[in-house]
Write a protein that holds these residues in place. Structure first.
Motif, mmCIF file in Angstrom:
data_model
loop_
_atom_site.group_PDB
_atom_site.id
_atom_site.type_symbol
_atom_site.label_atom_id
_atom_site.label_comp_id
_atom_site.label_asym_id
_atom_site.label_seq_id
_atom_site.Cartn_x
_atom_site.Cartn_y
_atom_site.Cartn_z
ATOM 1 N N VAL A 131 -20.815 6.668 -2.735
ATOM 2 C CA VAL A 131 -21.551 7.826 -3.274
ATOM 3 C C VAL A 131 -22.845 8.070 -2.496
ATOM 4 C CG1 VAL A 131 -22.569 8.868 -5.353
ATOM 5 C CG2 VAL A 131 -20.556 7.385 -5.561
ATOM 6 N N LEU A 132 -23.620 7.019 -2.295
ATOM 7 C CA LEU A 132 -24.890 7.143 -1.549
ATOM 8 C C LEU A 132 -24.903 6.109 -0.422
ATOM 9 C CD1 LEU A 132 -27.385 7.343 -4.609
ATOM 10 C CD2 LEU A 132 -26.445 9.267 -3.309
ATOM 11 N N PRO A 133 -24.021 6.300 0.586
ATOM 12 C CA PRO A 133 -23.944 5.283 1.640
ATOM 13 C C PRO A 133 -25.247 5.147 2.424
ATOM 14 C CG PRO A 133 -22.638 7.216 2.208
ATOM 15 C CD PRO A 133 -23.090 7.416 0.807
ATOM 16 N N ASP A 134 -26.111 6.187 2.361
ATOM 17 C CA ASP A 134 -27.387 6.119 3.083
ATOM 18 C C ASP A 134 -28.554 5.776 2.170
ATOM 19 O OD1 ASP A 134 -26.079 6.862 5.428
ATOM 20 O OD2 ASP A 134 -26.261 8.998 4.943
ATOM 21 N N ALA A 135 -28.264 5.234 0.997
ATOM 22 C CA ALA A 135 -29.347 4.894 0.051
ATOM 23 C C ALA A 135 -30.399 4.031 0.739
ATOM 24 C CB ALA A 135 -28.769 4.165 -1.158
ATOM 25 N N ASP A 136 -31.664 4.252 0.374
ATOM 26 C CA ASP A 136 -32.753 3.504 1.000
ATOM 27 C C ASP A 136 -32.705 2.034 0.616
ATOM 28 O OD1 ASP A 136 -34.510 5.750 2.187
ATOM 29 O OD2 ASP A 136 -33.915 6.445 0.200
ATOM 30 N N ILE A 137 -32.295 1.791 -0.643
ATOM 31 C CA ILE A 137 -32.218 0.411 -1.118
ATOM 32 C C ILE A 137 -30.887 0.237 -1.837
ATOM 33 C CG2 ILE A 137 -33.227 -1.262 -2.752
ATOM 34 C CD1 ILE A 137 -35.931 0.171 -2.188
ATOM 35 N N LYS A 138 -30.191 -0.838 -1.493
ATOM 36 C CA LYS A 138 -28.923 -1.128 -2.166
ATOM 37 C C LYS A 138 -28.999 -2.524 -2.775
ATOM 38 C CE LYS A 138 -26.290 1.599 1.141
ATOM 39 N NZ LYS A 138 -25.163 1.609 2.085
ATOM 40 N N ILE A 139 -28.696 -2.578 -4.047
ATOM 41 C CA ILE A 139 -28.742 -3.852 -4.752
ATOM 42 C C ILE A 139 -27.355 -4.117 -5.322
ATOM 43 C CG2 ILE A 139 -29.788 -5.097 -6.707
ATOM 44 C CD1 ILE A 139 -31.949 -4.352 -4.704
ATOM 45 N N PHE A 140 -26.908 -5.356 -5.223
ATOM 46 C CA PHE A 140 -25.639 -5.732 -5.850
ATOM 47 C C PHE A 140 -25.939 -6.833 -6.857
ATOM 48 C CE2 PHE A 140 -21.479 -7.641 -6.328
ATOM 49 C CZ PHE A 140 -20.642 -6.535 -6.322
ATOM 50 N N LEU A 141 -25.791 -6.497 -8.153
ATOM 51 C CA LEU A 141 -26.101 -7.474 -9.204
ATOM 52 C C LEU A 141 -24.830 -8.200 -9.642
ATOM 53 C CD1 LEU A 141 -28.554 -5.612 -11.646
ATOM 54 C CD2 LEU A 141 -29.104 -7.157 -9.773
ATOM 55 N N GLU A 191 -22.333 -3.813 2.862
ATOM 56 C CA GLU A 191 -22.797 -4.819 3.842
ATOM 57 C C GLU A 191 -24.319 -4.955 3.848
ATOM 58 O OE1 GLU A 191 -21.202 -4.166 7.745
ATOM 59 O OE2 GLU A 191 -19.166 -4.556 6.975
ATOM 60 N N ASP A 192 -24.995 -3.812 3.617
ATOM 61 C CA ASP A 192 -26.461 -3.836 3.682
ATOM 62 C C ASP A 192 -27.107 -3.953 2.294
ATOM 63 O OD1 ASP A 192 -25.409 -1.366 3.103
ATOM 64 O OD2 ASP A 192 -26.826 -0.220 4.306
ATOM 65 N N ALA A 193 -26.326 -4.393 1.301
ATOM 66 C CA ALA A 193 -26.906 -4.548 -0.042
ATOM 67 C C ALA A 193 -27.519 -5.934 -0.215
ATOM 68 C CB ALA A 193 -25.832 -4.330 -1.100
ATOM 69 N N ILE A 194 -28.539 -5.986 -1.063
ATOM 70 C CA ILE A 194 -29.160 -7.275 -1.396
ATOM 71 C C ILE A 194 -28.488 -7.779 -2.661
ATOM 72 C CG2 ILE A 194 -31.338 -8.388 -2.100
ATOM 73 C CD1 ILE A 194 -32.727 -6.019 -0.523
ATOM 74 N N ARG A 195 -27.958 -8.993 -2.600
ATOM 75 C CA ARG A 195 -27.228 -9.547 -3.748
ATOM 76 C C ARG A 195 -28.194 -10.331 -4.640
ATOM 77 N NH1 ARG A 195 -21.714 -10.467 -3.907
ATOM 78 N NH2 ARG A 195 -21.004 -11.927 -5.492
ATOM 79 N N ILE A 196 -28.172 -10.033 -5.929
ATOM 80 C CA ILE A 196 -29.039 -10.758 -6.863
ATOM 81 C C ILE A 196 -28.187 -11.284 -8.009
ATOM 82 C CG2 ILE A 196 -31.016 -10.580 -8.442
ATOM 83 C CD1 ILE A 196 -32.107 -8.292 -6.758
ATOM 84 N N ASP A 197 -28.181 -12.595 -8.187
ATOM 85 C CA ASP A 197 -27.447 -13.206 -9.299
ATOM 86 C C ASP A 197 -28.382 -13.250 -10.509
ATOM 87 O OD1 ASP A 197 -26.061 -14.747 -11.101
ATOM 88 O OD2 ASP A 197 -25.364 -16.202 -9.615
ATOM 89 N N THR A 198 -27.992 -12.569 -11.591
ATOM 90 C CA THR A 198 -28.877 -12.464 -12.759
ATOM 91 C C THR A 198 -28.611 -13.542 -13.806
ATOM 92 O OG1 THR A 198 -27.448 -10.953 -14.018
ATOM 93 C CG2 THR A 198 -28.945 -9.943 -12.435
#
Ligand code: DC
Length: 222
Positions: A131-141, A191-198
């Motif tokens: 949807v937003l492949p060019d998003a400035d920040i990508k987070i994967f929770l 690939e460019d998302a930051i993964r955060i384990d909650t």
């Protein structure tokens, strides 16, 4: 003017909607819960007893569903129907209809349109990838399945609903499988998302962590 976009993806119960909603308020961005759009389609199909085998009727239903972002959520054809979208039946069915190319194609376009001309936070399964492949920040929770089931259990019991923890766990597992294994836009980390384990962490901690990522990326102007 440059508009900032933040994509938050992750499985059911990873905390994305709660975190995204708080972040949107803090940053004064609009918030779009893309899952609510899949839920709204599922809800309409159930309510209006739509025959999904009739591809014209099916396509028209998806296309004619209008979404509007308001300060406290999302309007579906001009109505606020949040509670109706959160039932276990709608949750299950939303995950089923999300496999259909026609649904994804139309909803992705609507999501991109809604985001245009705004600073936006959007959460879902394919926001950072499709949807937003060019998003400035990508987070994967993410979070363990036990913790995600426990969170859903608390959320539903606090609303006075009677639910079984084991059954919720099974349903989440089933939804994970559906969401990860569908042919189009499966749930996966960009690939460019930051993964955060909650797992075991509070909402506040996660919000602060993402805000600090935002400050760095957006030049410190919250
Ligand atoms: O985030 P949620 O649990 O409210 O989403 C409901 C369902 O919608 C989920 O099982 C998968 C689908 N979905 C999707 O396929 N893509 C999205 N961007 C958001 C949700």
């Amino acid at each position: 003017m440059k508009y900032f976009s933040i994509a938050i993806d992750g499985p059911a119960g990873s905390g994305k909607s709660t975190v995204a909603r708080i972040l949107a308020k803090r940053l004064r961005f609009i918030y779009l819960d893309s899952g609510a759009m899949y839920r709204a389609i599922a809800w309409r199909i159930i309510n209006e007893k739509i025959d999904m085998k009739d591809s014209t009727v099916f396509r028209n239903l998806v296309q004619s569903t209008q979404f509007e972002i308001v300060s406290d959520g999302l309007l579906v054809n001009g109505e606020k129907i949040d509670e109706a979208l959160r039932t276990p039946e709608v949750s299950r069915f939303a995950s089923e209809i999300a496999k259909y190319p026609v649904v994804r194609e139309i909803l992705v376009k609507k999501q991109q349109e809604l985001a245009k001309g705004h600073h936006v936070i959007m959460d879902g399964r394919d926001i950072g990838t499709v949807v937003l492949p060019d998003a400035d920040i990508k987070i994967f929770l993410t979070a363990s399945i036990d913790e995600r089931a426990q969170r859903r259990y608390l959320e539903l019991t606090q609303k006075g609903l009677k639910v079984d923890l084991q059954q919720l766990r099974d349903e989440i597992r089933e939804r994970d499988e559906n969401d990860q294994n569908r042919a189009i836009s499966p749930l996966r980390q960009a690939e460019d998302a930051i993964r955060i384990d909650t797992t075991g962490r509070s909402i506040d901690e996660i919000v602060e962590q993402i805000l600090s990522i935002c400050c760095t990326k957006m030049g410190g102007d919250e």
